[in-house]
Scaffold this motif. Structure first.
Motif, PDB file in Angstrom:
ATOM      1  N   LYS A  76     -12.007 -31.995 -12.597  1.00  0.00           N
ATOM      2  CA  LYS A  76     -10.649 -31.983 -13.138  1.00  0.00           C
ATOM      3  C   LYS A  76      -9.765 -32.846 -12.247  1.00  0.00           C
ATOM      4  N   ASP A  77      -9.090 -33.834 -12.836  1.00  0.00           N
ATOM      5  CA  ASP A  77      -8.264 -34.783 -12.081  1.00  0.00           C
ATOM      6  C   ASP A  77      -6.827 -34.322 -11.914  1.00  0.00           C
ATOM      7  N   GLU A  78      -6.439 -33.240 -12.577  1.00  0.00           N
ATOM      8  CA  GLU A  78      -5.045 -32.798 -12.535  1.00  0.00           C
ATOM      9  C   GLU A  78      -4.966 -31.289 -12.398  1.00  0.00           C
ATOM     10  N   ILE A  79      -4.072 -30.833 -11.533  1.00  0.00           N
ATOM     11  CA  ILE A  79      -3.760 -29.412 -11.402  1.00  0.00           C
ATOM     12  C   ILE A  79      -2.241 -29.274 -11.347  1.00  0.00           C
ATOM     13  N   ASN A  80      -1.680 -28.463 -12.244  1.00  0.00           N
ATOM     14  CA  ASN A  80      -0.236 -28.188 -12.245  1.00  0.00           C
ATOM     15  C   ASN A  80       0.619 -29.453 -12.214  1.00  0.00           C
ATOM     16  N   GLY A  81       0.219 -30.447 -12.995  1.00  0.00           N
ATOM     17  CA  GLY A  81       1.021 -31.665 -13.083  1.00  0.00           C
ATOM     18  C   GLY A  81       0.886 -32.601 -11.897  1.00  0.00           C
ATOM     19  N   VAL A  82      -0.198 -32.465 -11.137  1.00  0.00           N
ATOM     20  CA  VAL A  82      -0.448 -33.345  -9.990  1.00  0.00           C
ATOM     21  C   VAL A  82      -1.850 -33.935 -10.128  1.00  0.00           C
ATOM     22  N   TYR A  83      -1.929 -35.270 -10.027  1.00  0.00           N
ATOM     23  CA  TYR A  83      -3.210 -35.960 -10.116  1.00  0.00           C
ATOM     24  C   TYR A  83      -3.836 -36.101  -8.730  1.00  0.00           C
ATOM     25  N   PHE A  84      -5.156 -36.006  -8.690  1.00  0.00           N
ATOM     26  CA  PHE A  84      -5.897 -36.300  -7.468  1.00  0.00           C
ATOM     27  C   PHE A  84      -6.274 -37.776  -7.502  1.00  0.00           C
ATOM     28  N   GLY A  85      -5.509 -38.592  -6.769  1.00  0.00           N
ATOM     29  CA  GLY A  85      -5.698 -40.027  -6.797  1.00  0.00           C
ATOM     30  C   GLY A  85      -6.677 -40.514  -5.744  1.00  0.00           C
ATOM     31  N   LYS A  86      -6.873 -41.807  -5.743  1.00  0.00           N
ATOM     32  CA  LYS A  86      -7.740 -42.432  -4.741  1.00  0.00           C
ATOM     33  C   LYS A  86      -7.033 -42.488  -3.398  1.00  0.00           C
ATOM     34  N   ASP A  87      -7.802 -42.748  -2.358  1.00  0.00           N
ATOM     35  CA  ASP A  87      -7.267 -42.887  -1.005  1.00  0.00           C
ATOM     36  C   ASP A  87      -6.521 -41.626  -0.559  1.00  0.00           C
ATOM     37  N   ASP A  88      -6.979 -40.476  -1.055  1.00  0.00           N
ATOM     38  CA  ASP A  88      -6.444 -39.171  -0.639  1.00  0.00           C
ATOM     39  C   ASP A  88      -5.021 -38.925  -1.117  1.00  0.00           C
ATOM     40  N   TYR A  89      -4.555 -39.631  -2.132  1.00  0.00           N
ATOM     41  CA  TYR A  89      -3.205 -39.435  -2.652  1.00  0.00           C
ATOM     42  C   TYR A  89      -3.167 -38.298  -3.671  1.00  0.00           C
ATOM     43  N   LEU A  90      -2.167 -37.425  -3.544  1.00  0.00           N
ATOM     44  CA  LEU A  90      -1.772 -36.507  -4.597  1.00  0.00           C
ATOM     45  C   LEU A  90      -0.551 -37.131  -5.264  1.00  0.00           C
ATOM     46  N   ILE A  91      -0.589 -37.291  -6.592  1.00  0.00           N
ATOM     47  CA  ILE A  91       0.454 -38.042  -7.292  1.00  0.00           C
ATOM     48  C   ILE A  91       1.019 -37.198  -8.427  1.00  0.00           C
ATOM     49  N   GLU A  92       2.333 -36.986  -8.383  1.00  0.00           N
ATOM     50  CA  GLU A  92       2.984 -36.122  -9.369  1.00  0.00           C
ATOM     51  C   GLU A  92       3.091 -36.812 -10.722  1.00  0.00           C
ATOM     52  N   LYS A  93       2.808 -36.058 -11.761  1.00  0.00           N
ATOM     53  CA  LYS A  93       2.872 -36.558 -13.133  1.00  0.00           C
ATOM     54  C   LYS A  93       4.316 -36.892 -13.519  1.00  0.00           C
TER      55      LYS A  93
ATOM     56  N   GLN B  32       3.195 -47.701   4.080  1.00  0.00           N
ATOM     57  CA  GLN B  32       3.042 -46.567   3.175  1.00  0.00           C
ATOM     58  C   GLN B  32       4.435 -46.079   2.802  1.00  0.00           C
ATOM     59  N   VAL B  33       4.829 -46.283   1.558  1.00  0.00           N
ATOM     60  CA  VAL B  33       6.205 -45.990   1.153  1.00  0.00           C
ATOM     61  C   VAL B  33       6.361 -44.628   0.477  1.00  0.00           C
ATOM     62  N   PHE B  34       5.250 -43.958   0.167  1.00  0.00           N
ATOM     63  CA  PHE B  34       5.298 -42.598  -0.354  1.00  0.00           C
ATOM     64  C   PHE B  34       4.306 -41.728   0.413  1.00  0.00           C
ATOM     65  N   TYR B  35       4.699 -40.479   0.605  1.00  0.00           N
ATOM     66  CA  TYR B  35       3.768 -39.532   1.205  1.00  0.00           C
ATOM     67  C   TYR B  35       2.599 -39.291   0.261  1.00  0.00           C
ATOM     68  N   LYS B  36       1.462 -38.944   0.834  1.00  0.00           N
ATOM     69  CA  LYS B  36       0.286 -38.630   0.020  1.00  0.00           C
ATOM     70  C   LYS B  36       0.290 -37.180  -0.460  1.00  0.00           C
ATOM     71  N   THR B  37       1.070 -36.332   0.193  1.00  0.00           N
ATOM     72  CA  THR B  37       1.044 -34.899  -0.129  1.00  0.00           C
ATOM     73  C   THR B  37       2.388 -34.374  -0.625  1.00  0.00           C
ATOM     74  N   ASP B  38       3.371 -35.256  -0.793  1.00  0.00           N
ATOM     75  CA  ASP B  38       4.722 -34.817  -1.145  1.00  0.00           C
ATOM     76  C   ASP B  38       5.319 -35.785  -2.160  1.00  0.00           C
ATOM     77  N   HIS B  39       6.325 -35.317  -2.929  1.00  0.00           N
ATOM     78  CA  HIS B  39       6.903 -36.156  -3.977  1.00  0.00           C
ATOM     79  C   HIS B  39       7.949 -37.130  -3.445  1.00  0.00           C
ATOM     80  N   HIS B  40       8.351 -37.013  -2.188  1.00  0.00           N
ATOM     81  CA  HIS B  40       9.371 -37.908  -1.625  1.00  0.00           C
ATOM     82  C   HIS B  40       8.778 -39.238  -1.142  1.00  0.00           C
ATOM     83  N   TRP B  41       9.669 -40.212  -0.961  1.00  0.00           N
ATOM     84  CA  TRP B  41       9.257 -41.427  -0.271  1.00  0.00           C
ATOM     85  C   TRP B  41       9.279 -41.178   1.233  1.00  0.00           C
ATOM     86  N   THR B  42       8.561 -42.018   1.962  1.00  0.00           N
ATOM     87  CA  THR B  42       8.551 -41.935   3.416  1.00  0.00           C
ATOM     88  C   THR B  42       9.796 -42.630   3.966  1.00  0.00           C
TER      89      THR B  42
END
Length: 371
Positions: free
Chosen positions: A87-104, A183-193
């Protein structure tokens, strides 16, 4: 044989249920889940009024859901089970490449209302040099890291649609974020760095006759290497590889940071107490407040700016304080008075900046109440 199996099953499940009930009763109850970054339901106080008006039973159900034994372990187990089923998505969050969690991103459905609200606001303060930054989020900037074959809604098109109908200055930061080597966005958070916020600041300066400070002239400090943000909470992936958090300091200015509604004044833009909690992004300007006024006594120019914002702005403001005598920061989610009246009362405010990410502006009703 069948009767023995049925008897064994009955005894096993009975013992299991009794054990869980016992553990629930004796285990300590937690008020806050650091991992999920939210308040947990405590045992609600019983009253016949709450029972008959329908308030008591839902709270009681939430209490059982929030306080059962080994809850965190079950959340982690659920995440692992879903991941093992590809499953690539949980609760509106995708499991992306390079260890990124990406919000839908669900797209824009109220652009006309947003445009009308912002244009009406500008009419009231049209002598102010008003700008807007609508920030795309990680799903737009890191499209190449999304699961294969996924085609998300275009944030760029939605931002352009709003910009085309606004009557004041629009700042497009999509390209500068996409082409950054940092890296302009965190991998684990919805904010930018802080790096993402820096490049938004650069774009603002370029379009407003301000010389931006070169990135190499800042003192950049790593203040945390254990940030696991909101997207960890949404997925239950509390063991995800954490992010780094950096702060940028240009000069040791004599700052006064006034949290007006809290009657609190400090000298720092960074509240490092949050680094000991899960909600580490809140170190930027002590989370969100109705009104903050930052004074920089080392700036000779009397120029003042008002920033109307969501939490994305908190990481960008440390760059803007290098150019303005005063920075007035208003969060419409909490500030309940007239913003236009506030601007008119503070006559040195000649510049204004709205900073929102595209997800917030489509979901937050307070943007429609700005006046």
């Amino acid at each position: 044989m069948k009767k023995k199996f049925e008897l064994f099953s009955t005894i096993f499940f009975s013992v299991f249920i009794v054990s869980l009930t016992f553990l629930f009763l004796v285990s300590p109850k937690e008020k806050i889940s650091e991992e999920e970054n939210r308040t947990l339901q405590m045992l609600p106080k019983f009253s016949f009024k709450a029972l008959f008006n329908g308030e008591y039973i839902p709270k009681l159900e939430n209490y059982f859901n929030d306080q059962f034994a080994f809850r965190k372990n079950f959340i982690l187990l659920r995440k692992d089970v879903l991941r093992t089923t590809f499953k690539d998505e949980i609760n509106g969050v995708y499991f992306g490449k390079d260890d990124y969690l990406i919000e839908k991103y669900n797209g824009l459905n109220n652009s006309d209302e947003i445009v009308s609200s912002l244009n009406n606001f500008y009419k009231k303060i049209n002598y102010v040099n008003l700008n807007i930054i609508l920030a795309p989020t990680s799903i737009e900037i890191n499209k190449d890291l999304l699961p294969s074959l996924l085609k998300p809604n275009s944030q760029y098109e939605d931002i352009k649609n709003i910009y085309n109908n606004l009557n004041f200055n629009k700042i497009d930061i999509t390209d500068i974020l996409k082409t950054s080597e940092y890296q302009v966005f965190y991998k684990t958070d919805h904010h930018w760095t802080s790096y993402g916020a820096y490049f938004a600041y650069v774009k603002y300066c370029e379009l407003n006759n301000i010389e931006p400070i070169n990135i190499n002239d800042f003192k950049i400090k790593e203040v945390s290497n254990s940030f696991c943000g909101t997207l960890c909470s949404k997925t239950g992936d509390f063991n995800h590889t954490p992010d780094l958090i950096h702060t940028f300091t240009y000069k040791n200015y004599d700052l006064e940071v006034n949290y007006v509604s809290q009657n609190k004044i400090t000298k720092t833009l960074y509240e490092e107490k949050y680094l000991e909690t899960k909600d580490k992004y809140s170190m930027f300007l002590d989370n969100n407040h109705p009104l903050i006024i930052i004074s920089n006594s080392d700036i000779i120019d009397k120029r003042e700016i008002v920033i109307i914002k969501d939490s994305y702005a908190n990481a960008m403001i440390p760059f803007l304080v290098n150019h303005f005598k005063k920075v007035h920061i208003i969060d419409p989610r909490f500030y309940k008075s007239s913003i236009s009246d506030y601007i008119k009362e503070n006559k040195n405010i000649k510049d204004g900046l709205l900073i929102y990410n595209i997800n917030t502006i489509t979901e937050d009703s307070s943007i429609l109440l700005i006046d």
